[in-house]
Design a protein around this motif. Structure first.
Motif, PDB file in Angstrom:
ATOM      1  N   ASP A  65       2.287   5.846  66.743  1.00 32.49           N
ATOM      2  CA  ASP A  65       2.407   6.317  65.359  1.00 32.49           C
ATOM      3  C   ASP A  65       1.531   7.543  65.096  1.00 32.49           C
ATOM      4  O   ASP A  65       1.863   8.383  64.265  1.00 32.49           O
ATOM      5  CB  ASP A  65       2.050   5.198  64.377  1.00 32.49           C
ATOM      6  N   ASP A  66       0.404   7.656  65.814  1.00 33.08           N
ATOM      7  CA  ASP A  66      -0.518   8.775  65.608  1.00 33.08           C
ATOM      8  C   ASP A  66      -0.400   9.849  66.698  1.00 33.08           C
ATOM      9  O   ASP A  66      -1.320  10.620  66.940  1.00 33.08           O
ATOM     10  CB  ASP A  66      -1.964   8.268  65.524  1.00 33.08           C
ATOM     11  N   ALA A  67       0.764   9.927  67.332  1.00 33.53           N
ATOM     12  CA  ALA A  67       0.992  10.903  68.397  1.00 33.53           C
ATOM     13  C   ALA A  67       1.009  12.330  67.852  1.00 33.53           C
ATOM     14  O   ALA A  67       1.281  12.557  66.666  1.00 33.53           O
ATOM     15  CB  ALA A  67       2.325  10.612  69.087  1.00 33.53           C
ATOM     16  N   ILE A  68       0.733  13.274  68.725  1.00 32.02           N
ATOM     17  CA  ILE A  68       0.854  14.700  68.412  1.00 32.02           C
ATOM     18  C   ILE A  68       1.625  15.348  69.554  1.00 32.02           C
ATOM     19  O   ILE A  68       1.313  15.129  70.730  1.00 32.02           O
ATOM     20  CB  ILE A  68      -0.512  15.385  68.235  1.00 32.02           C
ATOM     21  N   SER A  69       2.637  16.147  69.198  1.00 32.67           N
ATOM     22  CA  SER A  69       3.467  16.821  70.184  1.00 32.67           C
ATOM     23  C   SER A  69       3.287  18.326  70.047  1.00 32.67           C
ATOM     24  O   SER A  69       3.404  18.875  68.952  1.00 32.67           O
ATOM     25  CB  SER A  69       4.941  16.445  69.973  1.00 32.67           C
ATOM     26  N   PHE A  70       2.999  18.983  71.174  1.00 23.49           N
ATOM     27  CA  PHE A  70       2.761  20.429  71.201  1.00 23.49           C
ATOM     28  C   PHE A  70       3.891  21.116  71.958  1.00 23.49           C
ATOM     29  O   PHE A  70       4.262  20.682  73.048  1.00 23.49           O
ATOM     30  CB  PHE A  70       1.446  20.743  71.920  1.00 23.49           C
ATOM     31  N   SER A  71       4.432  22.180  71.382  1.00 25.97           N
ATOM     32  CA  SER A  71       5.429  23.015  72.055  1.00 25.97           C
ATOM     33  C   SER A  71       5.153  24.463  71.711  1.00 25.97           C
ATOM     34  O   SER A  71       4.456  24.763  70.727  1.00 25.97           O
ATOM     35  CB  SER A  71       6.847  22.662  71.606  1.00 25.97           C
ATOM     36  N   GLN A  72       5.735  25.348  72.493  1.00 22.67           N
ATOM     37  CA  GLN A  72       5.514  26.765  72.234  1.00 22.67           C
ATOM     38  C   GLN A  72       6.299  27.218  71.006  1.00 22.67           C
ATOM     39  O   GLN A  72       7.318  26.634  70.660  1.00 22.67           O
ATOM     40  CB  GLN A  72       5.883  27.598  73.454  1.00 22.67           C
ATOM     41  N   HIS A  73       5.786  28.201  70.340  1.00 16.98           N
ATOM     42  CA  HIS A  73       6.439  28.873  69.209  1.00 16.98           C
ATOM     43  C   HIS A  73       6.606  28.007  67.962  1.00 16.98           C
ATOM     44  O   HIS A  73       7.475  28.250  67.146  1.00 16.98           O
ATOM     45  CB  HIS A  73       7.795  29.456  69.611  1.00 16.98           C
ATOM     46  N   ARG A  74       5.768  26.975  67.805  1.00 14.49           N
ATOM     47  CA  ARG A  74       5.770  26.185  66.564  1.00 14.49           C
ATOM     48  C   ARG A  74       4.472  25.407  66.471  1.00 14.49           C
ATOM     49  O   ARG A  74       3.833  25.127  67.481  1.00 14.49           O
ATOM     50  CB  ARG A  74       6.971  25.248  66.488  1.00 14.49           C
ATOM     51  N   PRO A  75       4.083  25.048  65.261  1.00 10.78           N
ATOM     52  CA  PRO A  75       2.856  24.255  65.104  1.00 10.78           C
ATOM     53  C   PRO A  75       3.048  22.850  65.672  1.00 10.78           C
ATOM     54  O   PRO A  75       4.184  22.378  65.814  1.00 10.78           O
ATOM     55  CB  PRO A  75       2.639  24.188  63.589  1.00 10.78           C
ATOM     56  N   PRO A  76       1.958  22.163  65.996  1.00 15.77           N
ATOM     57  CA  PRO A  76       2.068  20.794  66.514  1.00 15.77           C
ATOM     58  C   PRO A  76       2.759  19.875  65.510  1.00 15.77           C
ATOM     59  O   PRO A  76       2.627  20.038  64.298  1.00 15.77           O
ATOM     60  CB  PRO A  76       0.617  20.362  66.709  1.00 15.77           C
ATOM     61  N   LEU A  77       3.495  18.908  66.030  1.00  9.28           N
ATOM     62  CA  LEU A  77       4.099  17.866  65.213  1.00  9.28           C
ATOM     63  C   LEU A  77       3.134  16.690  65.219  1.00  9.28           C
ATOM     64  O   LEU A  77       2.748  16.208  66.290  1.00  9.28           O
ATOM     65  CB  LEU A  77       5.448  17.443  65.793  1.00  9.28           C
ATOM     66  N   VAL A  78       2.743  16.241  64.042  1.00  3.18           N
ATOM     67  CA  VAL A  78       1.724  15.204  63.927  1.00  3.18           C
ATOM     68  C   VAL A  78       2.368  13.918  63.418  1.00  3.18           C
ATOM     69  O   VAL A  78       2.936  13.879  62.324  1.00  3.18           O
ATOM     70  CB  VAL A  78       0.587  15.649  62.979  1.00  3.18           C
ATOM     71  N   GLY A  79       2.289  12.872  64.226  1.00  2.00           N
ATOM     72  CA  GLY A  79       2.813  11.563  63.861  1.00  2.00           C
ATOM     73  C   GLY A  79       4.192  11.311  64.432  1.00  2.00           C
ATOM     74  O   GLY A  79       5.001  12.226  64.598  1.00  2.00           O
ATOM     75  N   LYS A  80       4.451  10.050  64.762  1.00  2.38           N
ATOM     76  CA  LYS A  80       5.740   9.658  65.337  1.00  2.38           C
ATOM     77  C   LYS A  80       6.901  10.062  64.438  1.00  2.38           C
ATOM     78  O   LYS A  80       7.908  10.579  64.915  1.00  2.38           O
ATOM     79  CB  LYS A  80       5.747   8.145  65.577  1.00  2.38           C
ATOM     80  N   LYS A  81       6.765   9.863  63.131  1.00  2.00           N
ATOM     81  CA  LYS A  81       7.844  10.187  62.212  1.00  2.00           C
ATOM     82  C   LYS A  81       8.190  11.669  62.276  1.00  2.00           C
ATOM     83  O   LYS A  81       9.365  12.040  62.350  1.00  2.00           O
ATOM     84  CB  LYS A  81       7.486   9.781  60.788  1.00  2.00           C
ATOM     85  N   ALA A  82       7.185  12.533  62.269  1.00  3.18           N
ATOM     86  CA  ALA A  82       7.436  13.978  62.330  1.00  3.18           C
ATOM     87  C   ALA A  82       8.113  14.365  63.640  1.00  3.18           C
ATOM     88  O   ALA A  82       9.016  15.218  63.664  1.00  3.18           O
ATOM     89  CB  ALA A  82       6.135  14.751  62.157  1.00  3.18           C
TER      90      ALA A  82
END
Length: 107
Positions: free
Chosen positions: A10-27
C-alpha cells in the motif's frame, strides 16, 4: 485485472523516467489502468530476471531484470530495464519500490 494486483505494498513508490514518482498502490494501479488505451490493449509484456539479491534474514529481496513489450503482431514496441525492492510482510513478499527505464529513444 490490475485492480487485484497483490504485487505492490500500500505504501509502495514507483519511479520511471519522464514523470514524478507514483506514491501508493492506488496511484500506481490507477496509472497502469490509465496507460492501457485501445491501441495497447493487445500488447503483451514479458519480464526476464537477471539478478536476485536476498538479505541475510530473508526479509528483503532485490530483483533486477529487463522487460519486452510486443504488439498483437508480435512486433517489439518497447524494451527496458527494471529493479524492484520487495519486503516480506505477513508471510508474503510485496513490492516497496520499483524503478524502470525504457531503451526507447525520447522523441
Amino acid at each position: 485485472m490490475a485492480k487485484s494486483i497483490g504485487y505492490y505494498a500500500d505504501d509502495a513508490i514507483s519511479f520511471s523516467q519522464h514523470r514524478p514518482p507514483l506514491v501508493g498502490k492506488k496511484a500506481i494501479v490507477d496509472y497502469l489502468l490509465a496507460d492501457i488505451d485501445s491501441s495497447s490493449r493487445s500488447n503483451k509484456i514479458s519480464f526476464k530476471t537477471s539478478e536476485v539479491f536476498v538479505s541475510s534474514d530473508g526479509n528483503l529481496v532485490i530483483e533486477i531484470g529487463y522487460y519486452n513489450v510486443v504488439d498483437a503482431t508480435n512486433t517489439t514496441v518497447n524494451t527496458g530495464d527494471y529493479m524492484c525492492l520487495f519486503e516480506k510482510r505477513n508471510g508474503k513478499y510485496v513490492c516497496l519500490r520499483d524503478m524502470s527505464v525504457s531503451d526507447k529513444p525520447v522523441k
